[in-house]
Design an enzyme around this catalytic site. Structure first.
Site, PDB file in Angstrom:
ATOM      1  N   SER A 203      44.533  30.138  37.936  1.00 55.40           N
ATOM      2  CA  SER A 203      44.016  31.398  38.489  1.00 55.40           C
ATOM      3  C   SER A 203      42.650  31.727  37.898  1.00 55.40           C
ATOM      4  O   SER A 203      41.781  32.266  38.593  1.00 55.40           O
ATOM      5  CB  SER A 203      44.998  32.532  38.209  1.00 55.40           C
ATOM      6  OG  SER A 203      45.172  32.737  36.814  1.00 55.40           O
ATOM      7  N   ARG A 207      39.641  32.062  40.652  1.00 52.96           N
ATOM      8  CA  ARG A 207      39.042  33.390  40.840  1.00 52.96           C
ATOM      9  C   ARG A 207      37.522  33.298  40.777  1.00 52.96           C
ATOM     10  O   ARG A 207      36.817  33.843  41.636  1.00 52.96           O
ATOM     11  CB  ARG A 207      39.565  34.355  39.775  1.00 52.96           C
ATOM     12  CG  ARG A 207      38.998  35.771  39.898  1.00 52.96           C
ATOM     13  CD  ARG A 207      39.490  36.652  38.771  1.00 52.96           C
ATOM     14  NE  ARG A 207      40.928  36.904  38.872  1.00 52.96           N
ATOM     15  CZ  ARG A 207      41.851  36.337  38.101  1.00 52.96           C
ATOM     16  NH1 ARG A 207      41.479  35.450  37.175  1.00 52.96           N
ATOM     17  NH2 ARG A 207      43.120  36.620  38.245  1.00 52.96           N
ATOM     18  N   ASN A 211      35.091  33.578  44.380  1.00 50.24           N
ATOM     19  CA  ASN A 211      34.120  34.663  44.547  1.00 50.24           C
ATOM     20  C   ASN A 211      32.700  34.137  44.703  1.00 50.24           C
ATOM     21  O   ASN A 211      31.940  34.627  45.558  1.00 50.24           O
ATOM     22  CB  ASN A 211      34.198  35.622  43.358  1.00 50.24           C
ATOM     23  CG  ASN A 211      35.352  36.591  43.462  1.00 50.24           C
ATOM     24  OD1 ASN A 211      35.243  37.633  44.101  1.00 50.24           O
ATOM     25  ND2 ASN A 211      36.470  36.259  42.839  1.00 50.24           N
TER      26      ASN A 211
END
Length: 273
Positions: A203, A207, A211
């Site tokens: 994660s 992440r 983005n």
């Protein structure tokens, strides 16, 4: 270069590759079927280069620091160090001389890599293309290999701190006797805790990658609208500037989140229940 919008997008989201084949080093298209030993030389160039820039700049400021009236750069570096140091003291509950320097390195390094996303999408890649380099991405954090490698480094530190604080037996007990402290539940506990443990680096990397990849894609779409004539005149520049201003928040926020989660994960690994 690309002739259609689809080819344009694919071209800008493709890394320059160097791979090892039976005939030696191979570049670009021949690397598609090369297998595991493939290097994204553009991601490595900019990530390592920006890391060296960070180390050189902060080392230079540290060597020239004065107790008198400091310059603007020294003030900035001191503010960064004090802010990160305060954040670590508030978040990390163990005792380690590594965490604060690690947090500072992660924040500044990830910020610098993210900052490359504000460079116009065709500026450096087009210059590289004219020099004979077909594919050239300049934002390392839009490459999952880079973000996952950084997250795996944090994962290794998590395991190391857990074993250092709790010992091997304590680490094994944490995986097998939590959350249900009963021998019958050991298989269930092990599966649950292993998934939880592995989810942290995955994660963490996804992440940051997601983005920045999305932000880069929007810059590319704005460039397509401008070059195709769908956006006329200075409107394309205005759209680019507006998205860049908003994206500055994303750049800083993602660097901060990566740093904070690293501190939190290492703090959790250092807690002895």
């Amino acid at each position: 270069m690309a002739d259609t919008p689809q080819e344009y997008i694919r071209h800008h989201l493709t890394n320059g590759k160097v791979c090892m084949t039976d005939d030696g080093l191979s570049f670009f298209k021949a690397c598609d079927d090369a297998g595991f030993w493939t290097w994204h030389f553009d991601s490595l160039l900019f990530s390592v280069g920006l890391g060296v820039l960070f180390l050189w700049l902060f080392h230079r400021v540290g060597k020239r620091a004065t107790t008198g009236v400091p310059g603007k750069l020294q003030c900035f570096v001191e503010m960064m160090v004090e802010w990160v140091d305060g954040t670590v003291k508030d978040t990390f509950h163990g005792r380690s001389k590594l965490i604060a320097p690690l947090a500072l390195t992660i924040f500044v390094w990830v910020f610098l890599m993210n900052l490359m996303d504000l460079v116009p999408v065709d500026f450096i890649p087009h210059a590289a293309y004219l020099s004979g380099v077909e594919y050239f991405k300049i934002v390392p954090t839009t490459d999952l290999n880079i973000t996952l490698a950084m997250a795996l480094g944090v994962f290794v530190l998590m395991i190391g701190y857990s074993i250092k604080v709790k010992g091997v037996s304590g680490f094994v007990k944490e995986l097998t006797l939590h959350p249900f402290n009963h021998p019958v539940m050991i298989p269930f506990n092990f599966v649950l805790e292993t998934v939880t443990l592995l989810a942290k680096p995955i994660s963490l990397s996804l992440r940051l990658f997601g983005n920045l990849y999305a932000g880069e894609l929007i810059f590319i779409l704005i460039a397509i609208l401008y070059t195709s004539g769908m956006v006329i005149g200075s409107l394309g520049v205005v759209l680019h500037i507006l998205w860049a201003i908003f994206h500055i928040l994303v750049i800083v926020l993602q660097a901060f989140i990566f740093m904070m989660l690293t501190i939190v994960y290492l703090s959790m690994a250092s807690e002895d229940h």
